[in-house]
Motif scaffolding. Structure first.
Motif, PDB file in Angstrom:
ATOM      1  N   LEU A  42       0.820  -1.208   0.000  1.00 51.58           N
ATOM      2  CA  LEU A  42       0.000   0.000   0.000  1.00 51.58           C
ATOM      3  C   LEU A  42       0.854   1.258   0.000  1.00 51.58           C
ATOM      4  CD1 LEU A  42      -2.973   0.907   0.164  1.00 51.58           C
ATOM      5  CD2 LEU A  42      -2.740   0.943   2.640  1.00 51.58           C
ATOM      6  N   GLY A  43       1.839   1.288   0.895  1.00 51.22           N
ATOM      7  CA  GLY A  43       2.673   2.482   1.006  1.00 51.22           C
ATOM      8  C   GLY A  43       3.790   2.548  -0.004  1.00 51.22           C
ATOM      9  N   GLY A  44       4.106   1.405  -0.625  1.00 47.59           N
ATOM     10  CA  GLY A  44       5.201   1.385  -1.585  1.00 47.59           C
ATOM     11  C   GLY A  44       4.967   2.263  -2.795  1.00 47.59           C
ATOM     12  N   VAL A  45       3.702   2.528  -3.109  1.00 43.24           N
ATOM     13  CA  VAL A  45       3.421   3.375  -4.269  1.00 43.24           C
ATOM     14  C   VAL A  45       3.535   4.857  -3.934  1.00 43.24           C
ATOM     15  CG1 VAL A  45       1.886   1.682  -5.298  1.00 43.24           C
ATOM     16  CG2 VAL A  45       0.934   3.432  -3.831  1.00 43.24           C
ATOM     17  N   ILE A  46       3.703   5.183  -2.645  1.00 44.21           N
ATOM     18  CA  ILE A  46       3.793   6.588  -2.249  1.00 44.21           C
ATOM     19  C   ILE A  46       5.249   6.894  -1.949  1.00 44.21           C
ATOM     20  CG2 ILE A  46       2.910   8.362  -0.693  1.00 44.21           C
ATOM     21  CD1 ILE A  46       0.634   6.432   0.011  1.00 44.21           C
ATOM     22  N   GLY A  47       5.972   7.390  -2.917  1.00 48.92           N
ATOM     23  CA  GLY A  47       7.388   7.636  -2.744  1.00 48.92           C
ATOM     24  C   GLY A  47       7.742   9.098  -2.914  1.00 48.92           C
ATOM     25  N   ALA A  48       9.034   9.383  -2.727  1.00 47.80           N
ATOM     26  CA  ALA A  48       9.505  10.753  -2.888  1.00 47.80           C
ATOM     27  C   ALA A  48       9.304  11.237  -4.327  1.00 47.80           C
ATOM     28  CB  ALA A  48      10.978  10.829  -2.508  1.00 47.80           C
ATOM     29  N   GLY A  49       9.300  10.291  -5.281  1.00 46.03           N
ATOM     30  CA  GLY A  49       9.075  10.674  -6.675  1.00 46.03           C
ATOM     31  C   GLY A  49       7.723  11.333  -6.877  1.00 46.03           C
ATOM     32  N   LEU A  50       6.728  10.886  -6.105  1.00 45.15           N
ATOM     33  CA  LEU A  50       5.397  11.489  -6.200  1.00 45.15           C
ATOM     34  C   LEU A  50       5.397  12.887  -5.589  1.00 45.15           C
ATOM     35  CD1 LEU A  50       2.345  11.306  -6.770  1.00 45.15           C
ATOM     36  CD2 LEU A  50       2.082  10.218  -4.541  1.00 45.15           C
ATOM     37  N   PHE A  51       5.961  13.038  -4.400  1.00 41.69           N
ATOM     38  CA  PHE A  51       5.919  14.319  -3.711  1.00 41.69           C
ATOM     39  C   PHE A  51       6.839  15.357  -4.343  1.00 41.69           C
ATOM     40  CE2 PHE A  51       4.835  11.353  -0.137  1.00 41.69           C
ATOM     41  CZ  PHE A  51       3.516  11.756  -0.007  1.00 41.69           C
ATOM     42  N   VAL A  52       8.010  14.913  -4.818  1.00 43.87           N
ATOM     43  CA  VAL A  52       9.005  15.846  -5.334  1.00 43.87           C
ATOM     44  C   VAL A  52       8.978  15.898  -6.867  1.00 43.87           C
ATOM     45  CG1 VAL A  52      11.461  16.427  -5.385  1.00 43.87           C
ATOM     46  CG2 VAL A  52      10.470  15.416  -3.323  1.00 43.87           C
ATOM     47  N   GLY A  53       8.953  14.720  -7.500  1.00 45.64           N
ATOM     48  CA  GLY A  53       9.074  14.659  -8.949  1.00 45.64           C
ATOM     49  C   GLY A  53       7.866  15.171  -9.708  1.00 45.64           C
ATOM     50  N   SER A  54       6.692  15.212  -9.071  1.00 45.28           N
ATOM     51  CA  SER A  54       5.486  15.644  -9.784  1.00 45.28           C
ATOM     52  C   SER A  54       5.539  17.115 -10.173  1.00 45.28           C
ATOM     53  CB  SER A  54       4.256  15.378  -8.918  1.00 45.28           C
ATOM     54  OG  SER A  54       4.378  15.996  -7.651  1.00 45.28           O
ATOM     55  N   ARG A  55       6.409  17.896  -9.542  1.00 45.52           N
ATOM     56  CA  ARG A  55       6.532  19.317  -9.865  1.00 45.52           C
ATOM     57  C   ARG A  55       6.922  19.508 -11.331  1.00 45.52           C
ATOM     58  NH1 ARG A  55      10.428  22.983  -6.174  1.00 45.52           N
ATOM     59  NH2 ARG A  55       9.907  21.179  -4.903  1.00 45.52           N
ATOM     60  N   ALA A  56       7.924  18.749 -11.786  1.00 44.93           N
ATOM     61  CA  ALA A  56       8.372  18.878 -13.171  1.00 44.93           C
ATOM     62  C   ALA A  56       7.297  18.416 -14.148  1.00 44.93           C
ATOM     63  CB  ALA A  56       9.654  18.069 -13.381  1.00 44.93           C
ATOM     64  N   GLY A  57       6.563  17.363 -13.782  1.00 46.62           N
ATOM     65  CA  GLY A  57       5.508  16.868 -14.654  1.00 46.62           C
ATOM     66  C   GLY A  57       4.388  17.878 -14.833  1.00 46.62           C
ATOM     67  N   ILE A  58       3.990  18.542 -13.753  1.00 49.85           N
ATOM     68  CA  ILE A  58       2.925  19.549 -13.828  1.00 49.85           C
ATOM     69  C   ILE A  58       3.392  20.741 -14.657  1.00 49.85           C
ATOM     70  CG2 ILE A  58       1.580  21.212 -12.464  1.00 49.85           C
ATOM     71  CD1 ILE A  58       1.521  19.102 -10.222  1.00 49.85           C
ATOM     72  N   ALA A  59       4.645  21.139 -14.481  1.00 51.61           N
ATOM     73  CA  ALA A  59       5.180  22.266 -15.253  1.00 51.61           C
ATOM     74  C   ALA A  59       5.192  21.967 -16.747  1.00 51.61           C
ATOM     75  CB  ALA A  59       6.594  22.600 -14.773  1.00 51.61           C
ATOM     76  N   ALA A  60       5.403  20.718 -17.098  1.00 51.69           N
ATOM     77  CA  ALA A  60       5.481  20.342 -18.512  1.00 51.69           C
ATOM     78  C   ALA A  60       4.114  20.103 -19.131  1.00 51.69           C
ATOM     79  CB  ALA A  60       6.337  19.082 -18.662  1.00 51.69           C
TER      80      ALA A  60
END
Length: 473
Positions: A42-60
């Motif tokens: 359950l928690g394995g899908v919630i990583g730093a990539g989601l909290f930190v990496g999503s910034r670049a995805g939203i900007a793009a």
């Protein structure tokens, strides 16, 4: 190391040793309880990539980041379903490496296994550095290397003891991450409907305004897909952990069957909340990150510090899980004769030498980041940049062959079945190729793909030479 030599007549020259074989006759324990495995999944899908990496995805991608995460999430679900089918039929600490070894050849298991091990070891360094940066912000009088050293000592010690300790750490880390993202989603949904004090329902204004749903066109969406794909990395660890659980078949089957709603809720759901509540182009997203920006907009006190705590938990969880996953994959390779035999000893149900090897490599990578941040450490990051896609490719190829064999020889082992086999397996392979093509088109991603490709070729050639040498013997 107990290993049955492959027959010279065997076309694949595969080792037939069980993944649990060890140099001293010991075997991995089954100390993970079902609650550990369920929360890891359950928690394995919630990583730093989601909290930190999503910034670049939203900007793009703008609001279309929701579609980007949905597309990449669909690909991940197919890969996890294929992996779940094979892992439920043949639970093994080597997971997809063992499946590739059995169905394609020992060179494939060798390549996928050592590439994944290297990926997790480098990830240990990256996550430890990230956690140290957060702690350094709180305690500016300290030095980041002090925190890195403390983090590495704590989680190396955790993984050197009984596997239940690893499971307990991950259980509570995962519980905290799940609680945090759940609260965020609840607050976001209430804000969308204007049910929070001081907020009004935004409707679809943030989705259709500010340049529209595709503000940067299809190219922006494709960049968003690339950014989102790599946020899902690490989900494979649950199939490795399942082999050390009380009921491996039931554990991996349950984890895979719940993958769909977990991905939809935590990834796609949170992206939908973010771009609906506030404009995707809001400066606060670039400055503070999307989650902090939303919490600040909702006037949640100390939003930045709250998210820093959550990010720190996610980073520490990743360090713990990556040391575990890399050591178990390395141990499985060694037990199959694909690594130094002296590292294969199991003591107290734990492959302690493999743990020390992976932790030492991770700590060495941290030192490289201090000594040569733009050369050696960057090379390491580039070499494993696209490793996740290579692993997914091996999973799909192995599932195509394994499924045919299972249907013919042991259909009762098909506890988890891939949907619409073999059509969706081929769809997944096409999706992996499409992502690789996108990486080639993207200047910032191309170098990683080339480095990873070179590393993969070196591993594959080494594995083939080893396989043919054993066949001649």
């Amino acid at each position: 190391m107990n290993r049955t030599p492959p027959s010279a007549a065997s076309a694949g020259a595969r080792s037939t040793a069980a993944p649990g074989a060890a140099q001293d006759g010991g075997a991995l324990s089954h100390g993970l309880k079902q609650r550990h495995l369920s929360m890891i999944a359950l928690g394995g899908v919630i990583g730093a990539g989601l909290f930190v990496g999503s910034r670049a995805g939203i900007a793009a991608a703008g609001p279309s980041i929701v579609l980007a995460y949905a597309v990449s999430g669909a690909l991940v679900m197919l890969v996890m379903r294929m992996l779940g089918e094979m892992s439920a039929a043949h639970p093994a600490s080597g997971s997809f490496s063992v499946h590739a070894d059995r169905s394609i050849g020992s060179w494939a298991g060798f390549t996928a296994g050592w590439m994944f091990t290297a990926l997790l070891c480098v990830a240990v360094a990256a996550e430890a550095l990230g956690a140290a940066d957060v702690l350094h912000q709180w305690f500016p009088a300290t030095q980041p290397w002090m925190w890195v050293l403390l983090i590495m000592i704590v989680f190396t010690a955790t993984n050197l003891t009984a596997v239940g300790n690893f499971g307990e750490f991950e259980f509570w880390f995962a519980a905290l991450k799940v609680a945090a993202i759940t609260v965020f989603l609840v607050l976001g949904v209430l804000a969308i409907f204007g049910l929070l004090p001081g907020t009004s329902a935004p409707g679809a204004s943030n989705l259709t305004g500010h340049g529209g749903f595709l503000p940067k066109g299809v190219d922006g969406l494709m960049v968003g897909v690339l950014a989102s794909v790599f946020a899902y990395g690490g989900l494979e660890t649950v199939s490795i952990a399942a082999a050390e659980s009380e009921d491996p078949v039931r554990g991996v089957a349950r984890a895979v069957r719940t993958a769909m709603w977990r991905i939809a809720l935590f990834y796609v759901g949170s992206m939908a909340v973010i771009v609906t509540v506030i404009p995707w182009s809001a400066p606060s997203i670039a400055k503070s990150g999307p989650y902090v920006a939303v919490l600040d907009y909702l006037k949640i006190p100390a939003a930045g510090q709250i998210m820093n705590v959550v990010i720190l938990i996610a980073l520490l969880s990743a360090v713990n899980a990556n040391i575990y996953g890399s050591s178990r994959m390395a141990y499985s390779l060694i037990a199959r004769g694909q690594g130094p035999a002296f590292l294969g000893r199991v003591t107290g149900g734990v492959p302690r030498r493999a743990v020390l090897l992976c932790a030492a490599f991770g700590f060495l990578a941290v030192l490289f980041s201090f000594w040569w941040p733009t050369t050696v450490f960057q090379w390491l990051l580039n070499m494993v940049g696209a490793a996740t896609l290579v692993v997914w490719g091996f999973i799909a190829a192995a599932q195509l062959r394994t499924r045919r064999k299972l249907e013919r020889e042991a259909p009762e082992k098909l506890v988890v079945k891939m949907w619409a086999y073999p059509y969706l397996t081929w769809v997944a392979l096409a999706g992996i190729v499409a992502v690789l093509v996108l990486m080639l088109r993207d200047d910032s991603q191309r170098i990683q793909l080339l480095f990873t490709g070179g590393f993969g070729i070196v591993l594959a050639v080494t594995g083939l030479i080893r396989q043919r040498t054993l066949a001649r013997r």
